[in-house]
Scaffold this motif. Structure first.
Motif, short mmCIF file in Angstrom:
data_model
loop_
_atom_site.label_atom_id
_atom_site.label_comp_id
_atom_site.label_asym_id
_atom_site.label_seq_id
_atom_site.Cartn_x
_atom_site.Cartn_y
_atom_site.Cartn_z
N GLU A 156 63.44 25.54 -38.68
CA GLU A 156 64.79 25.16 -38.38
C GLU A 156 65.70 26.24 -38.23
O GLU A 156 65.27 27.25 -38.57
CB GLU A 156 65.33 24.44 -39.85
CG GLU A 156 64.63 23.39 -40.18
CD GLU A 156 64.89 22.99 -41.75
OE1 GLU A 156 65.45 24.00 -42.39
OE2 GLU A 156 64.71 21.83 -42.14
N TYR B 12 69.87 27.47 -37.94
CA TYR B 12 71.26 26.94 -38.25
C TYR B 12 72.07 27.92 -37.68
O TYR B 12 71.89 29.16 -37.41
CB TYR B 12 71.22 27.27 -39.95
CG TYR B 12 70.39 26.41 -40.64
CD1 TYR B 12 70.90 25.08 -41.28
CD2 TYR B 12 69.06 26.67 -41.07
CE1 TYR B 12 70.42 24.24 -41.77
CE2 TYR B 12 68.41 25.59 -41.95
CZ TYR B 12 69.09 24.40 -42.08
OH TYR B 12 68.45 23.44 -42.74
N GLN C 234 65.34 27.81 -31.07
CA GLN C 234 64.40 26.98 -31.66
C GLN C 234 63.39 26.43 -30.81
O GLN C 234 62.16 26.14 -30.92
CB GLN C 234 65.52 25.65 -32.15
CG GLN C 234 64.62 24.45 -32.79
CD GLN C 234 63.96 24.69 -34.13
OE1 GLN C 234 64.50 25.77 -34.74
NE2 GLN C 234 63.43 23.93 -34.60
N ARG D 298 70.50 22.95 -36.92
CA ARG D 298 71.48 22.29 -37.83
C ARG D 298 72.82 23.35 -37.93
O ARG D 298 72.57 24.53 -37.64
CB ARG D 298 70.81 22.12 -39.07
CG ARG D 298 69.78 21.21 -38.92
CD ARG D 298 68.73 21.18 -40.23
NE ARG D 298 67.64 20.49 -40.02
CZ ARG D 298 67.43 19.31 -39.88
NH1 ARG D 298 68.51 18.58 -39.75
NH2 ARG D 298 66.40 18.66 -39.46
N GLY E 30 62.01 21.18 -36.81
CA GLY E 30 63.12 20.77 -37.92
C GLY E 30 64.26 20.78 -37.59
O GLY E 30 65.21 20.31 -38.17
#
Ligand code: ZN
Length: 454
Positions: free
Chosen positions: A325, A327, A379, A398, A395
């Motif tokens: 993931e 962020y 990502q 985010r 993932g």
């Protein structure tokens, strides 16, 4: 567009059996003092050699191999393979003469067998699949490379004992400059990959299919000369936690602080090689306060801030959560950010929180956008690079109020390398080869970001 798109030049040229003539020419050229003539001789010998191989003509093979060794040495090409083949062939000769009488089948087969190319397509970004009308044998594929590093011309050539169908097929690939497919002679289909960096390729034969796989290493190599000016770009890498703060403790007691530092160091080395200026918030197992990390980045006038972490869930759920993931900082938190938020924000007092909250709400829209874009590039490139060798889960990108990112004056992201609590993922995360791949993916993402947003 940074990539040069490959184009397919589809042409058919049929040659008659001109071995004797070509051999004469090659012999003559090989004695020349001009380099271009010797290159020509080398190419001629190689072509005749391939044809000789397909016809099972050992005598001609040996003649060509001798020619290849002689000219290859003059051109400083590694000829050890040819030397070995010649040795083997000389060894085998006496045996073969006796055997040949007993095996008329194989000879017959090589004359009557007409394998047609049915289709050719990219299975994914790395693999080109050629489908034929019948099974292909190992001996029917001959691959060789021609590298002219001075001219930045690298060719990988496949000669396949098969014929083209009339159908025109178009091929494109990002890491190859040119892909040419042609009927080389009546029985040989030739594919040439040409690029300006060395191509690492592997091929596999399975039934009717021949799969040519281009290693992801190519991609990395391609990025180097394609760079925008990176020397003035400063990256701060922030390996999460450290010292008394172990971060997440996962499967087999693997510790986040160790894993993230290992990957961060690999990333640092790759970025340095690519010309970036790189600083680390910690180079060893030291404790560094969250606030100090972005302060350090601001002081260094960094263009990007990359905080590297590992995710985890409680043991009872350990098999349920996995994936990579990325962020970016935002007041809005995505639903799935909660577990990461809790883990990564632990080192903050209430007082600090309120102060940071103010900073967070003053954060500019542009910076959020830039961080979001950066997160997407990172990502995507991590996944693309890892997927060539490993099964990894996306993932997603985010957002959330991660304190470690608050106060950064440049686009800043937090990367969760994976779930250190998941038995399979943790095993990968501590593996150095996997770490290197993931670091390459991150570096590719950084390249992409700058290429698009300079
Ligand atoms: Zn962490």
């Amino acid at each position: 567009m940074r990539y040069i798109l490959g184009i397919l030049l589809f042409s058919i040229f049929l040659c008659a059996d001109v071995n004797t003539q070509a051999l004469k020419r090659a012999d003559k050229s090989s004695n020349s003092s001009q380099k271009s003539e010797i290159i020509r001789a080398y190419n001629d010998y190689r072509n005749i050699y391939i044809r000789a191989l397909m016809k099972d003509d050992d005598i001609l093979c040996k003649t060509c191999l001798r020619g290849l060794i002689k000219t290859g040495k003059k051109l400083h090409i590694d000829v050890i393979n040819y030397e070995n083949k010649l040795k083997k062939l000389s060894h085998k000769k006496s045996k073969k003469l006796i055997e040949k009488k007993k095996r008329p089948d194989s000879v017959k087969h090589s004359i009557s067998g007409k394998n047609r190319l049915r289709s050719i397509r990219w299975k994914d970004s790395q693999r080109l699949v050629l489908r034929f009308s019948r099974d292909i044998k190992k001996s029917e594929v001959n691959r060789f490379s021609l590298n002219y590093s001075k001219q930045k011309k690298f060719k990988t050539i496949y000669d396949i004992y098969a014929v083209l169908t009339e159908k025109t097929m178009s091929l494109q690939h990002t890491s190859v400059k040119k892909i040419r497919l042609a009927q080389f002679d009546q029985k040989t289909l030739r594919i040439v990959f040409e690029s300006d960096t060395k191509i690492i390729q592997q091929y596999k034969i399975s039934g009717h299919e021949l799969t040519i796989k281009m290693s992801s290493e190519n991609k990395e190599l391609r990025y180097i000369p394609l760079h925008a000016n990176t020397s003035n770009k400063i990256i701060v890498i922030d390996p999460g936690h450290g010292g008394k703060d172990a971060g997440a403790v996962g499967y087999k007691k693997y510790r986040e602080k160790i894993v993230v530092l290992q990957t961060a160091k690999k990333l640092r080395d790759i970025l340095l090689k690519r010309g970036y200026t790189v600083y680390m918030t910690r180079n060893s197992d030291d404790f560094v306060k969250l606030r100090k990390r972005t302060k350090f980045a601001n002081k260094k006038k960094a263009d990007l801030f990359l905080s590297i972490h590992a995710n985890s869930v409680p043991k009872r759920n350990r098999k349920k959560a996995k994936g990579i993931e990325t962020y970016f900082l935002s007041t809005k938190r995505s639903k799935r950010a909660e577990s990461s938020l809790k883990a990564e924000n632990s080192d903050i007092s209430k007082l600090e929180k309120s102060a940071m909250n103010t900073t967070l709400h003053l954060m500019s829209r542009e910076k959020i956008f830039a961080s979001n874009k950066l997160a997407i590039d990172l990502q995507q490139n991590m996944l693309a690079t890892l997927k060539t060798h490993y099964k990894v889960k996306d993932g997603g990108v985010r957002s959330g109020p991660f304190w470690v990112l608050v106060g950064a004056e440049m686009p800043a992201v937090l990367i969760e390398l994976g779930f250190i609590s998941h038995p399979d993922e943790a095993k990968l995360m501590v593996n150095h080869r996997y770490q290197k791949k993931q670091a390459i993916g991150i570096a590719n993402g950084v390249d992409r970001y700058f290429a698009k947003n300079l």
